[in-house]
Design a protein around this motif. Structure first.
Motif, mmCIF file in Angstrom:
data_model
loop_
_atom_site.group_PDB
_atom_site.id
_atom_site.type_symbol
_atom_site.label_atom_id
_atom_site.label_comp_id
_atom_site.label_asym_id
_atom_site.label_seq_id
_atom_site.Cartn_x
_atom_site.Cartn_y
_atom_site.Cartn_z
ATOM 1 N N LEU A 313 0.862 -1.181 0.000
ATOM 2 C CA LEU A 313 0.000 0.000 0.000
ATOM 3 C C LEU A 313 0.896 1.229 0.000
ATOM 4 N N ILE A 314 0.754 2.063 -1.035
ATOM 5 C CA ILE A 314 1.659 3.206 -1.163
ATOM 6 C C ILE A 314 0.906 4.454 -1.621
ATOM 7 N N SER A 315 1.582 5.555 -1.478
ATOM 8 C CA SER A 315 1.198 6.798 -2.141
ATOM 9 C C SER A 315 2.449 7.318 -2.838
ATOM 10 N N ALA A 316 2.502 7.133 -4.146
ATOM 11 C CA ALA A 316 3.697 7.525 -4.887
ATOM 12 C C ALA A 316 3.924 9.025 -4.822
ATOM 13 N N ILE A 317 2.838 9.789 -4.915
ATOM 14 C CA ILE A 317 2.972 11.246 -4.942
ATOM 15 C C ILE A 317 3.444 11.786 -3.591
ATOM 16 N N LYS A 318 3.099 11.089 -2.488
ATOM 17 C CA LYS A 318 3.517 11.503 -1.154
ATOM 18 C C LYS A 318 4.753 10.732 -0.681
ATOM 19 N N ASN A 319 5.237 9.819 -1.520
ATOM 20 C CA ASN A 319 6.401 8.991 -1.194
ATOM 21 C C ASN A 319 6.159 8.183 0.076
ATOM 22 N N GLN A 320 4.937 7.699 0.231
ATOM 23 C CA GLN A 320 4.543 6.948 1.410
ATOM 24 C C GLN A 320 4.547 5.448 1.095
ATOM 25 N N GLY A 321 5.297 4.670 1.842
ATOM 26 C CA GLY A 321 5.365 3.231 1.630
ATOM 27 C C GLY A 321 6.288 2.803 0.508
ATOM 28 N N THR A 322 6.883 3.744 -0.194
ATOM 29 C CA THR A 322 7.722 3.393 -1.344
ATOM 30 C C THR A 322 9.069 2.810 -0.921
ATOM 31 N N GLN A 323 9.620 3.302 0.183
ATOM 32 C CA GLN A 323 10.917 2.794 0.625
ATOM 33 C C GLN A 323 10.835 1.322 1.015
ATOM 34 N N ALA A 324 9.794 0.949 1.725
ATOM 35 C CA ALA A 324 9.625 -0.453 2.104
ATOM 36 C C ALA A 324 9.463 -1.330 0.870
ATOM 37 N N LEU A 325 8.758 -0.818 -0.137
ATOM 38 C CA LEU A 325 8.583 -1.563 -1.390
ATOM 39 C C LEU A 325 9.912 -1.774 -2.083
ATOM 40 N N MET A 326 10.742 -0.725 -2.136
ATOM 41 C CA MET A 326 12.023 -0.844 -2.828
ATOM 42 C C MET A 326 12.958 -1.835 -2.123
ATOM 43 N N TYR A 327 12.962 -1.819 -0.806
ATOM 44 C CA TYR A 327 13.799 -2.770 -0.061
ATOM 45 C C TYR A 327 13.320 -4.206 -0.290
ATOM 46 N N ALA A 328 12.011 -4.394 -0.345
ATOM 47 C CA ALA A 328 11.471 -5.730 -0.600
ATOM 48 C C ALA A 328 11.859 -6.212 -1.992
ATOM 49 N N ILE A 329 11.821 -5.312 -2.959
ATOM 50 C CA ILE A 329 12.220 -5.673 -4.326
ATOM 51 C C ILE A 329 13.694 -6.060 -4.357
ATOM 52 N N MET A 330 14.531 -5.270 -3.706
ATOM 53 C CA MET A 330 15.968 -5.549 -3.708
ATOM 54 C C MET A 330 16.245 -6.916 -3.089
ATOM 55 N N ASN A 331 15.591 -7.224 -1.993
ATOM 56 C CA ASN A 331 15.787 -8.533 -1.357
ATOM 57 C C ASN A 331 15.317 -9.667 -2.263
ATOM 58 N N PHE A 332 14.189 -9.463 -2.936
ATOM 59 C CA PHE A 332 13.662 -10.485 -3.855
ATOM 60 C C PHE A 332 14.641 -10.746 -4.997
ATOM 61 N N LEU A 333 15.178 -9.675 -5.586
ATOM 62 C CA LEU A 333 16.101 -9.832 -6.716
ATOM 63 C C LEU A 333 17.394 -10.516 -6.283
ATOM 64 N N GLU A 334 17.879 -10.165 -5.099
ATOM 65 C CA GLU A 334 19.109 -10.795 -4.603
ATOM 66 C C GLU A 334 18.890 -12.285 -4.307
ATOM 67 N N GLU A 335 17.760 -12.615 -3.733
ATOM 68 C CA GLU A 335 17.463 -14.030 -3.453
ATOM 69 C C GLU A 335 17.322 -14.814 -4.758
ATOM 70 N N LYS A 336 16.692 -14.213 -5.745
ATOM 71 C CA LYS A 336 16.525 -14.876 -7.040
ATOM 72 C C LYS A 336 17.874 -15.109 -7.718
ATOM 73 N N LYS A 337 18.733 -14.115 -7.639
ATOM 74 C CA LYS A 337 20.064 -14.262 -8.227
ATOM 75 C C LYS A 337 20.862 -15.355 -7.519
ATOM 76 N N LEU A 338 20.738 -15.414 -6.211
ATOM 77 C CA LEU A 338 21.436 -16.436 -5.436
ATOM 78 C C LEU A 338 20.935 -17.837 -5.797
ATOM 79 N N GLN A 339 19.631 -17.985 -5.977
ATOM 80 C CA GLN A 339 19.061 -19.267 -6.366
ATOM 81 C C GLN A 339 19.556 -19.707 -7.738
ATOM 82 N N GLN A 340 19.677 -18.749 -8.658
ATOM 83 C CA GLN A 340 20.166 -19.073 -9.995
ATOM 84 C C GLN A 340 21.622 -19.532 -9.953
ATOM 85 N N GLN A 341 22.416 -18.900 -9.097
ATOM 86 C CA GLN A 341 23.819 -19.284 -8.982
ATOM 87 C C GLN A 341 23.980 -20.660 -8.361
#
Length: 348
Positions: A313-341
């Protein structure tokens, strides 16, 4: 700069230089024998993925690319000079097809990667090559072979880790502006985004990923309605899709549930690969609701969609909840890369 993601070009490799028939002519050497040299090979045409090129627009005005012809052979056994190769810069993410048959020739993904698309002709042979014990004064020589000529279709798909997906005015451009330095146009009318935008999201000093915003998808996009058909392909390389839904649409717009269902339907019509990609639901514009209204209202949308994946749940215009979303994305991408390796490699 205008964004162009498809183009047709003609590539012409250089012909091989001809060999020559020549004989040694020096004083006191009446039977000097043959000394005709070979020609030079023709130059080839290569496509090169170049980092500072991000569109195919130049090919609309410069559609023919030629390599140099090989030089003809000369007397005194002198070989002709090889023709210069032609290197054509293209954006990383360019897929190359034979225009007439539709056959895929190659895919340029990494900066500096090269793809041979037209091979230069082979050099002709001088008469020196034809001499033998029974043919001491050969007159024959051979001509160089013709270089390849081809029509190519270039198709650019942007290379990003995360793709933003949603109806027009869902807030995708506002989100990419909030989390990166990209500055796509934002306005209160549909289709403000007319071409893909890329932004680099820096989670911290050593962790970052690339996010792509494409024009809004509408009903019938898979058949060519709106801009969806032209740009849905840009999501094919992403590892994660963010399905952005406007929870506070205007009075004359469809409900958030109906909007999300239309997007899912268009994805399924476009390709099974795209609809089966990891996809997170991002409910945007929560700033239009009071704190007490946010959770129950968003839950009704989640229940109606029968959504079982991650929800933010975010408000892009108010930058609300976006930081938590970005950290979750970064963790997901890193875990996916690790699984591929960690996946075992097949036999060589």
């Amino acid at each position: 700069m205008r964004f162009v993601d498809e183009a047709e070009i003609r590539v012409e490799a250089g012909d091989g230089g001809n060999g020559t028939a020549s004989f040694r002519r020096e004083k006191y050497i009446p039977l000097g024998g043959p000394n005709g040299g070979d020609g030079g090979d023709g130059g080839s045409v290569y496509l090169v993925a170049t980092e500072n090129v991000n569109t195919l627009v130049d090919f609309r005005y410069h559609s023919v690319h030629r390599a140099q012809r090989g030089q003809n052979g000369m007397s005194r056994d002198c070989t002709g000079k090889k023709g210069d190769d032609c290197f054509v810069p293209v954006p990383p993410g360019t897929i190359v097809y034979e225009a007439t048959t539709g056959e895929k020739i190659g895919d340029l993904t990494d900066p500096g990667q090269q793809l041979l698309v037209a091979k230069g002709g082979f050099h002709g042979l001088g008469n020196t090559r034809f001499k033998s014990s029974i043919n001491r004064a050969p007159q024959q020589f051979s001509k160089g072979s013709a270089g390849e000529h081809r029509m190519l279709r270039l198709e650019l798909t942007v290379i990003a880790d995360v793709g933003l997906l949603g109806m027009p005015n869902a807030g995708k451009s506002s989100l990419i502006r909030a989390v990166s330095s990209a500055r796509p146009k934002v306005a209160d009318y549909p289709f403000t985004t007319l071409h893909p935008n890329l932004g680099v999201v820096s989670v911290d000093d050593l962790r970052s990923f690339v996010i792509a915003d494409i024009p809004g998808v509408i009903e019938g996009a898979a058949e060519g309605a709106g801009l969806g058909l032209q740009f849905l392909k840009h999501l094919s390389r992403t590892g994660l899709l963010l399905h952005v839904v406007d929870i506070a649409p205007y009075e004359n717009e469809i409900s958030p549930v109906a909007a999300a269902q239309k997007i899912i339907h268009e994805l399924a019509k476009w390709s099974d690969e795209l609809v089966n990609k990891p996809r997170w639901l991002v409910l945007n514009k929560i700033d239009h609701l009071t704190d007490d209204e946010i959770q129950p209202y968003c839950q009704t949308i989640i229940d109606a969609l029968e959504w079982t994946g991650p929800v933010f749940l975010i408000s892009a215009i108010k930058n609300q909840g976006t930081q938590a979303l970005m950290y979750a994305i970064m963790n997901f991408l890193e875990e996916k890369k690790l699984q591929q390796q960690e996946q075992p490699r097949g036999p060589l």
